[in-house]
Design a protein around this motif. Structure first.
Motif, PDB file in Angstrom:
ATOM      1  N   SER A  19       0.837  -1.202   0.000  1.00 11.46           N
ATOM      2  CA  SER A  19       0.000   0.000   0.000  1.00 11.46           C
ATOM      3  C   SER A  19       0.871   1.251   0.000  1.00 11.46           C
ATOM      4  CB  SER A  19      -0.933  -0.003   1.200  1.00 11.46           C
ATOM      5  OG  SER A  19      -0.185  -0.021   2.386  1.00 11.46           O
ATOM      6  N   THR A  20       0.289   2.349  -0.472  1.00 12.63           N
ATOM      7  CA  THR A  20       1.010   3.617  -0.539  1.00 12.63           C
ATOM      8  C   THR A  20       0.180   4.710   0.109  1.00 12.63           C
ATOM      9  OG1 THR A  20       0.029   4.388  -2.605  1.00 12.63           O
ATOM     10  CG2 THR A  20       1.934   2.917  -2.785  1.00 12.63           C
ATOM     11  N   GLY A  21       0.762   5.851   0.265  1.00 12.30           N
ATOM     12  CA  GLY A  21       0.042   7.002   0.782  1.00 12.30           C
ATOM     13  C   GLY A  21      -0.927   7.589  -0.230  1.00 12.30           C
ATOM     14  N   HIS A  22      -0.818   7.159  -1.490  1.00 13.76           N
ATOM     15  CA  HIS A  22      -1.693   7.666  -2.552  1.00 13.76           C
ATOM     16  C   HIS A  22      -3.158   7.408  -2.224  1.00 13.76           C
ATOM     17  CE1 HIS A  22      -3.036   8.788  -6.504  1.00 13.76           C
ATOM     18  NE2 HIS A  22      -3.559   7.593  -6.698  1.00 13.76           N
ATOM     19  N   LEU A  23      -3.440   6.273  -1.638  1.00 12.36           N
ATOM     20  CA  LEU A  23      -4.818   5.927  -1.302  1.00 12.36           C
ATOM     21  C   LEU A  23      -5.418   6.936  -0.327  1.00 12.36           C
ATOM     22  CD1 LEU A  23      -6.967   3.828  -1.888  1.00 12.36           C
ATOM     23  CD2 LEU A  23      -6.087   2.482   0.008  1.00 12.36           C
ATOM     24  N   LEU A  24      -4.626   7.409   0.611  1.00  8.81           N
ATOM     25  CA  LEU A  24      -5.111   8.407   1.570  1.00  8.81           C
ATOM     26  C   LEU A  24      -5.459   9.723   0.889  1.00  8.81           C
ATOM     27  CD1 LEU A  24      -2.688   7.766   4.558  1.00  8.81           C
ATOM     28  CD2 LEU A  24      -5.065   7.037   4.310  1.00  8.81           C
ATOM     29  N   SER A  25      -4.662  10.124  -0.098  1.00  6.42           N
ATOM     30  CA  SER A  25      -4.970  11.369  -0.804  1.00  6.42           C
ATOM     31  C   SER A  25      -6.255  11.222  -1.613  1.00  6.42           C
ATOM     32  CB  SER A  25      -3.808  11.789  -1.705  1.00  6.42           C
ATOM     33  OG  SER A  25      -3.635  10.887  -2.770  1.00  6.42           O
ATOM     34  N   LEU A  26      -6.516  10.024  -2.149  1.00  2.00           N
ATOM     35  CA  LEU A  26      -7.759   9.790  -2.890  1.00  2.00           C
ATOM     36  C   LEU A  26      -8.979   9.843  -1.978  1.00  2.00           C
ATOM     37  CD1 LEU A  26      -6.797   6.969  -5.396  1.00  2.00           C
ATOM     38  CD2 LEU A  26      -7.269   9.364  -5.913  1.00  2.00           C
ATOM     39  N   LEU A  27      -8.815   9.416  -0.731  1.00  2.00           N
ATOM     40  CA  LEU A  27      -9.925   9.473   0.218  1.00  2.00           C
ATOM     41  C   LEU A  27     -10.434  10.898   0.404  1.00  2.00           C
ATOM     42  CD1 LEU A  27      -8.853   6.982   3.017  1.00  2.00           C
ATOM     43  CD2 LEU A  27     -10.914   6.846   1.610  1.00  2.00           C
ATOM     44  N   SER A  28      -9.516  11.843   0.531  1.00  2.00           N
ATOM     45  CA  SER A  28      -9.942  13.225   0.722  1.00  2.00           C
ATOM     46  C   SER A  28     -10.580  13.781  -0.546  1.00  2.00           C
ATOM     47  CB  SER A  28      -8.775  14.103   1.181  1.00  2.00           C
ATOM     48  OG  SER A  28      -7.790  14.151   0.183  1.00  2.00           O
ATOM     49  N   GLU A  29     -10.086  13.376  -1.721  1.00  2.00           N
ATOM     50  CA  GLU A  29     -10.663  13.835  -2.983  1.00  2.00           C
ATOM     51  C   GLU A  29     -12.024  13.207  -3.245  1.00  2.00           C
ATOM     52  OE1 GLU A  29      -9.631  16.218  -5.155  1.00  2.00           O
ATOM     53  OE2 GLU A  29      -8.198  16.637  -3.557  1.00  2.00           O
ATOM     54  N   ALA A  30     -12.238  11.981  -2.806  1.00  2.00           N
ATOM     55  CA  ALA A  30     -13.495  11.266  -3.063  1.00  2.00           C
ATOM     56  C   ALA A  30     -14.688  11.977  -2.446  1.00  2.00           C
ATOM     57  CB  ALA A  30     -13.399   9.838  -2.548  1.00  2.00           C
ATOM     58  N   ARG A  31     -14.463  12.710  -1.395  1.00  2.00           N
ATOM     59  CA  ARG A  31     -15.560  13.453  -0.756  1.00  2.00           C
ATOM     60  C   ARG A  31     -16.048  14.604  -1.628  1.00  2.00           C
ATOM     61  NH1 ARG A  31     -13.115  13.873   5.303  1.00  2.00           N
ATOM     62  NH2 ARG A  31     -12.876  11.645   5.590  1.00  2.00           N
ATOM     63  N   LYS A  32     -15.169  15.095  -2.515  1.00  2.00           N
ATOM     64  CA  LYS A  32     -15.494  16.258  -3.337  1.00  2.00           C
ATOM     65  C   LYS A  32     -15.919  15.887  -4.759  1.00  2.00           C
ATOM     66  CE  LYS A  32     -11.501  18.317  -1.183  1.00  2.00           C
ATOM     67  NZ  LYS A  32     -10.166  18.752  -1.496  1.00  2.00           N
ATOM     68  N   ASP A  33     -15.480  14.724  -5.244  1.00  2.00           N
ATOM     69  CA  ASP A  33     -15.631  14.413  -6.664  1.00  2.00           C
ATOM     70  C   ASP A  33     -16.031  12.950  -6.857  1.00  2.00           C
ATOM     71  OD1 ASP A  33     -15.329  14.170  -9.432  1.00  2.00           O
ATOM     72  OD2 ASP A  33     -13.148  14.368  -9.383  1.00  2.00           O
ATOM     73  N   VAL A  34     -17.120  12.718  -7.576  1.00  2.00           N
ATOM     74  CA  VAL A  34     -17.592  11.351  -7.824  1.00  2.00           C
ATOM     75  C   VAL A  34     -16.562  10.558  -8.622  1.00  2.00           C
ATOM     76  CG1 VAL A  34     -19.374   9.975  -8.964  1.00  2.00           C
ATOM     77  CG2 VAL A  34     -20.000  12.032  -7.717  1.00  2.00           C
ATOM     78  N   GLY A  35     -15.904  11.197  -9.599  1.00  2.00           N
ATOM     79  CA  GLY A  35     -14.870  10.522 -10.397  1.00  2.00           C
ATOM     80  C   GLY A  35     -13.710  10.048  -9.539  1.00  2.00           C
ATOM     81  N   ALA A  36     -13.332  10.869  -8.562  1.00  2.00           N
ATOM     82  CA  ALA A  36     -12.263  10.478  -7.646  1.00  2.00           C
ATOM     83  C   ALA A  36     -12.699   9.286  -6.815  1.00  2.00           C
ATOM     84  CB  ALA A  36     -11.875  11.639  -6.740  1.00  2.00           C
ATOM     85  N   GLY A  37     -13.993   9.215  -6.494  1.00  2.00           N
ATOM     86  CA  GLY A  37     -14.513   8.054  -5.764  1.00  2.00           C
ATOM     87  C   GLY A  37     -14.350   6.780  -6.559  1.00  2.00           C
ATOM     88  N   MET A  38     -14.512   6.856  -7.883  1.00  2.00           N
ATOM     89  CA  MET A  38     -14.318   5.691  -8.743  1.00  2.00           C
ATOM     90  C   MET A  38     -12.845   5.273  -8.754  1.00  2.00           C
ATOM     91  SD  MET A  38     -16.307   3.830 -10.225  1.00  2.00           S
ATOM     92  CE  MET A  38     -16.180   2.431 -11.254  1.00  2.00           C
ATOM     93  N   ASP A  39     -11.940   6.268  -8.802  1.00  2.00           N
ATOM     94  CA  ASP A  39     -10.510   5.968  -8.718  1.00  2.00           C
ATOM     95  C   ASP A  39     -10.197   5.257  -7.409  1.00  2.00           C
ATOM     96  OD1 ASP A  39      -9.935   7.115 -11.147  1.00  2.00           O
ATOM     97  OD2 ASP A  39      -9.236   9.019 -10.291  1.00  2.00           O
ATOM     98  N   LEU A  40     -10.818   5.694  -6.348  1.00  2.00           N
ATOM     99  CA  LEU A  40     -10.605   5.114  -5.026  1.00  2.00           C
ATOM    100  C   LEU A  40     -10.977   3.637  -5.007  1.00  2.00           C
ATOM    101  CD1 LEU A  40      -9.932   5.490  -2.039  1.00  2.00           C
ATOM    102  CD2 LEU A  40     -12.290   6.206  -1.686  1.00  2.00           C
ATOM    103  N   ALA A  41     -12.047   3.289  -5.680  1.00  2.00           N
ATOM    104  CA  ALA A  41     -12.532   1.904  -5.678  1.00  2.00           C
ATOM    105  C   ALA A  41     -11.567   0.933  -6.341  1.00  2.00           C
ATOM    106  CB  ALA A  41     -13.890   1.840  -6.371  1.00  2.00           C
ATOM    107  N   THR A  42     -10.721   1.423  -7.253  1.00  2.00           N
ATOM    108  CA  THR A  42      -9.821   0.514  -7.977  1.00  2.00           C
ATOM    109  C   THR A  42      -8.352   0.902  -7.859  1.00  2.00           C
ATOM    110  OG1 THR A  42     -10.066   1.766 -10.032  1.00  2.00           O
ATOM    111  CG2 THR A  42     -11.601  -0.067  -9.675  1.00  2.00           C
ATOM    112  N   SER A  43      -7.990   1.696  -6.859  1.00  2.00           N
ATOM    113  CA  SER A  43      -6.597   2.135  -6.772  1.00  2.00           C
ATOM    114  C   SER A  43      -5.791   1.402  -5.713  1.00  2.00           C
ATOM    115  CB  SER A  43      -6.536   3.637  -6.514  1.00  2.00           C
ATOM    116  OG  SER A  43      -7.021   3.905  -5.229  1.00  2.00           O
ATOM    117  N   GLY A  44      -6.389   0.504  -4.992  1.00  2.00           N
ATOM    118  CA  GLY A  44      -5.659  -0.235  -3.970  1.00  2.00           C
ATOM    119  C   GLY A  44      -4.772  -1.305  -4.587  1.00  2.00           C
ATOM    120  N   PRO A  45      -3.817  -1.803  -3.820  1.00  2.00           N
ATOM    121  CA  PRO A  45      -2.892  -2.819  -4.336  1.00  2.00           C
ATOM    122  C   PRO A  45      -3.594  -4.107  -4.765  1.00  2.00           C
ATOM    123  CG  PRO A  45      -2.571  -2.482  -1.975  1.00  2.00           C
ATOM    124  CD  PRO A  45      -3.535  -1.444  -2.434  1.00  2.00           C
ATOM    125  N   GLU A  46      -4.778  -4.377  -4.209  1.00  2.00           N
ATOM    126  CA  GLU A  46      -5.495  -5.592  -4.583  1.00  2.00           C
ATOM    127  C   GLU A  46      -6.023  -5.534  -6.014  1.00  2.00           C
ATOM    128  OE1 GLU A  46      -8.225  -2.659  -2.775  1.00  2.00           O
ATOM    129  OE2 GLU A  46      -6.373  -3.558  -2.052  1.00  2.00           O
TER     130      GLU A  46
END
Length: 127
Positions: A19-46
């Motif tokens: 895992s990286t810190g990138h996922l944490l930055s996406l969490l804060s963006e997901a609250r503001k942007d639906v597209g960022a929420g989609m990135d969040l769903a598929t950006s983890g190492p799994e």
């Protein structure tokens, strides 16, 4: 060299990522942007193996592997087993960890997971 788009056999991928810190930055963006929420769903190492298999047009197994320090070795072992049992005609294996933000060093404590000299020795008697 094989072109996965033209090769008709099964090319499998066994891949792992830390895992990286990138996922944490996406969490804060997901609250503001639906597209960022989609990135969040598929950006983890799994999601690494699945995304790479899709992009490379592979038609074999796509397996996410995570076993901490031994992820790369376990991915290679799984790829070899896949070839030996003929589950795959070609097997790719690998692992990666990219820290973001960049950090260096750690504090070693006797009996914990980190080695005293900073070298990872998975499956070694000095690990």
């Amino acid at each position: 060299a094989y072109d996965p788009g033209r090769y008709k056999g099964r090319i499998s991928l066994y891949a792992g990522a830390g895992s990286t810190g990138h996922l944490l930055s996406l969490l804060s963006e997901a609250r503001k942007d639906v597209g960022a929420g989609m990135d969040l769903a598929t950006s983890g190492p799994e999601s690494l193996a699945m995304k790479a298999s899709f992009k490379l047009q592979l038609r074999g197994e796509s397996v996410a592997v995570y076993t901490a320090c031994s992820t790369g070795l376990v991915a290679i072992h799984m790829a070899c087993q896949s070839l030996l049992t003929r589950q795959s005609d070609i097997a790719l294996a690998g692992a990666v960890r990219i820290a973001s933000p960049q950090r260096t060093g750690y504090v070693h404590q006797e009996g914990l997971i980190y080695s005293p000299d900073g070298h990872c020795r998975a499956f070694d008697h000095r690990a």
